[in-house]
Motif scaffolding. Structure first.
Motif, PDB file in Angstrom:
ATOM      1  N   ILE A   1       0.844  -1.198   0.000  1.00 23.70           N
ATOM      2  CA  ILE A   1       0.000   0.000   0.000  1.00 23.70           C
ATOM      3  C   ILE A   1       0.880   1.251   0.000  1.00 23.70           C
ATOM      4  O   ILE A   1       0.609   2.230  -0.702  1.00 23.70           O
ATOM      5  CB  ILE A   1      -0.958  -0.006   1.214  1.00 23.70           C
TER       6      ILE A   1
ATOM      7  N   LYS B   1       1.711   4.434  -3.228  1.00 21.73           N
ATOM      8  CA  LYS B   1       1.731   5.899  -3.089  1.00 21.73           C
ATOM      9  C   LYS B   1       3.047   6.499  -3.596  1.00 21.73           C
ATOM     10  O   LYS B   1       3.232   7.717  -3.537  1.00 21.73           O
ATOM     11  CB  LYS B   1       1.551   6.278  -1.615  1.00 21.73           C
TER      12      LYS B   1
ATOM     13  N   ASN C   1      -8.956   0.971   4.761  1.00 18.39           N
ATOM     14  CA  ASN C   1      -8.283   1.849   3.801  1.00 18.39           C
ATOM     15  C   ASN C   1      -8.966   1.878   2.431  1.00 18.39           C
ATOM     16  O   ASN C   1      -8.374   2.356   1.475  1.00 18.39           O
ATOM     17  CB  ASN C   1      -6.829   1.392   3.623  1.00 18.39           C
ATOM     18  N   HIS C   2     -10.212   1.385   2.364  1.00 19.02           N
ATOM     19  CA  HIS C   2     -10.797   1.182   1.039  1.00 19.02           C
ATOM     20  C   HIS C   2     -10.959   2.487   0.259  1.00 19.02           C
ATOM     21  O   HIS C   2     -10.771   2.512  -0.952  1.00 19.02           O
ATOM     22  CB  HIS C   2     -12.136   0.446   1.147  1.00 19.02           C
ATOM     23  N   ARG C   3     -11.290   3.591   0.917  1.00 16.91           N
ATOM     24  CA  ARG C   3     -11.463   4.855   0.198  1.00 16.91           C
ATOM     25  C   ARG C   3     -10.141   5.310  -0.420  1.00 16.91           C
ATOM     26  O   ARG C   3     -10.076   5.691  -1.594  1.00 16.91           O
ATOM     27  CB  ARG C   3     -12.009   5.932   1.139  1.00 16.91           C
ATOM     28  N   GLU C   4      -9.102   5.271   0.404  1.00 21.75           N
ATOM     29  CA  GLU C   4      -7.786   5.688  -0.100  1.00 21.75           C
ATOM     30  C   GLU C   4      -7.303   4.743  -1.198  1.00 21.75           C
ATOM     31  O   GLU C   4      -6.742   5.187  -2.201  1.00 21.75           O
ATOM     32  CB  GLU C   4      -6.778   5.723   1.046  1.00 21.75           C
ATOM     33  N   LEU C   5      -7.534   3.439  -1.023  1.00 21.44           N
ATOM     34  CA  LEU C   5      -7.089   2.463  -2.024  1.00 21.44           C
ATOM     35  C   LEU C   5      -7.807   2.659  -3.346  1.00 21.44           C
ATOM     36  O   LEU C   5      -7.188   2.584  -4.421  1.00 21.44           O
ATOM     37  CB  LEU C   5      -7.310   1.040  -1.495  1.00 21.44           C
TER      38      LEU C   5
ATOM     39  N   LYS D   1      -8.963   5.401  -4.514  1.00 24.39           N
ATOM     40  CA  LYS D   1      -8.394   6.599  -5.122  1.00 24.39           C
ATOM     41  C   LYS D   1      -7.036   6.298  -5.751  1.00 24.39           C
ATOM     42  O   LYS D   1      -6.737   6.727  -6.873  1.00 24.39           O
ATOM     43  CB  LYS D   1      -8.259   7.694  -4.058  1.00 24.39           C
ATOM     44  N   LEU D   2      -6.208   5.534  -5.018  1.00 24.62           N
ATOM     45  CA  LEU D   2      -4.891   5.175  -5.547  1.00 24.62           C
ATOM     46  C   LEU D   2      -5.016   4.346  -6.819  1.00 24.62           C
ATOM     47  O   LEU D   2      -4.291   4.571  -7.795  1.00 24.62           O
ATOM     48  CB  LEU D   2      -4.096   4.386  -4.494  1.00 24.62           C
TER      49      LEU D   2
ATOM     50  N   ASN E   1      -6.079   6.309  -9.880  1.00 28.02           N
ATOM     51  CA  ASN E   1      -5.002   7.129 -10.454  1.00 28.02           C
ATOM     52  C   ASN E   1      -3.800   6.302 -10.913  1.00 28.02           C
ATOM     53  O   ASN E   1      -2.782   6.861 -11.309  1.00 28.02           O
ATOM     54  CB  ASN E   1      -4.533   8.155  -9.420  1.00 28.02           C
TER      55      ASN E   1
END
Length: 326
Positions: free
Chosen positions: A258, A262, A296-300, A302-303, A306
């Motif tokens: 993860i 980033k 972390n699903h929201r951040e993942l 988004k990652l 992108n």
């Protein structure tokens, strides 16, 4: 004129005499004046290379090559080659590394005589590994090590020796050429012999991946890029499926992937994704893995949205990142 050539032919030294001359010149490096002794050694090694590989016009005499290999083992000259490598000039080291590869290939009754010699003198392998610390000889010794790694018994020794851990330092050396060469040797150790590697990783799993994690989280960009790229290839190879299954059960390794998703490097993010997706696709995810994905699903998402596209990249669904908590 004919008589001259016959006389010259008779004057040619036998394999025993030739090898004895090489040995004496190497031993003389410690006793004679430096320049003259070094000149004798490098001249002998140059002649040895020509004898073993031919001169471009005349092919080598294979019977003679085999006899020389046997004598070199009998007289312990292989040890002298390795021990005196740092004393040689650039051309001498190049010739010696070339001779080394030919000598290791020589067989008598299906036995590689020089490989057997190294098996009985494994300190030579340790010496070659340590030579990565020597800027002058590192690349030559790297070539010699990779020739050794072609043979299962020698590769197995290096993997299980304390010297193996040095590679985790060498791939981060500031000299790019040497660090890249060490990485090539490291890769060969982990890919050339499936059975030996599987046995090694099964018995040294924690120790190996603790050290490898340092490479994945290195502050050196090249180290991070090369280590995550190799890991993404290694874990997804069929022979390593058991290692992969064990790896994707570790929540700490998921967190590392993860983190790499980033990274500012597109190449690192893509390679990390190819490992990350295996964590997600695992139908038997441990509870702590599921918890990390849920938390972390929201951040993942988004990652992943992108993430640069690349061949073989596929989209993970929202449901796969938010599995049901049992």
């Amino acid at each position: 004129m004919a008589f001259f050539f016959r006389a010259a032919s008779r004057a040619r030294p036998s394999p025993q005499e030739f090898v004895r001359s090489i040995k004496e010149s190497l031993l003389a490096l410690d006793t004679k004046a430096g320049a003259k002794a070094l000149e004798d050694v490098e001249k002998n090694i140059s002649t040895l290379r020509q004898t073993l590989s031919g001169d471009g016009e005349v092919e080598p005499n294979q019977e003679q090559v085999l006899q020389i290999a046997l004598e070199i083992c009998k007289e312990g000259v292989l040890s002298l080659f390795v021990q005196n490598m740092p004393s040689l000039g650039w051309e001498g080291r190049k010739d010696l590394a070339h001779c080394w590869s030919i000598l290791l290939r020589q067989k008598v009754d299906d036995v590689h005589c020089c490989v057997q010699y190294v098996e009985n003198h494994v300190d030579l392998l340790d010496f070659l590994v340590v030579c990565y610390k020597n800027l002058e000889v590192a690349l030559n010794c790297g070539n010699m090590l990779r020739e050794c790694i072609k043979y299962p018994t020698l590769a197995k020794y290096i993997l299980e020796s304390s010297s193996f851990e040095f590679f985790f330092q060498y791939v981060e050396l500031s000299n790019f050429d040497i660090a890249s060469d060490a990485l090539n040797t490291f890769k060969d150790l982990l890919t050339k012999h499936e059975a030996a590697v599987s046995e090694f990783l099964c018995s040294h799993y924690e120790q190996f991946f603790d050290l490898y994690t340092r490479l994945l989280t290195s502050t050196n960009y090249v180290t991070r890029r090369q280590s995550v790229k190799f890991l993404s290839e290694f874990l997804l190879e069929a022979p390593n499926v058991q290692i992969m299954k064990r790896y994707i059960l570790e929540v700490s390794y998921l967190n590392i992937m993860i983190g790499l998703l980033k990274d500012t490097s597109k190449n690192i993010r893509i390679c990390a994704f190819h490992i990350f997706k295996v964590f997600v696709a695992n139908p038997s995810k441990p509870r702590d893995i599921i918890q990390v994905l849920v938390d972390n699903h929201r951040e993942l998402l988004k990652l992943l949205h992108n993430l640069p596209t690349s061949k073989g990249t596929f989209v993970l669904s929202t449901s796969s990142l938010m599995p049901e908590m049992g």
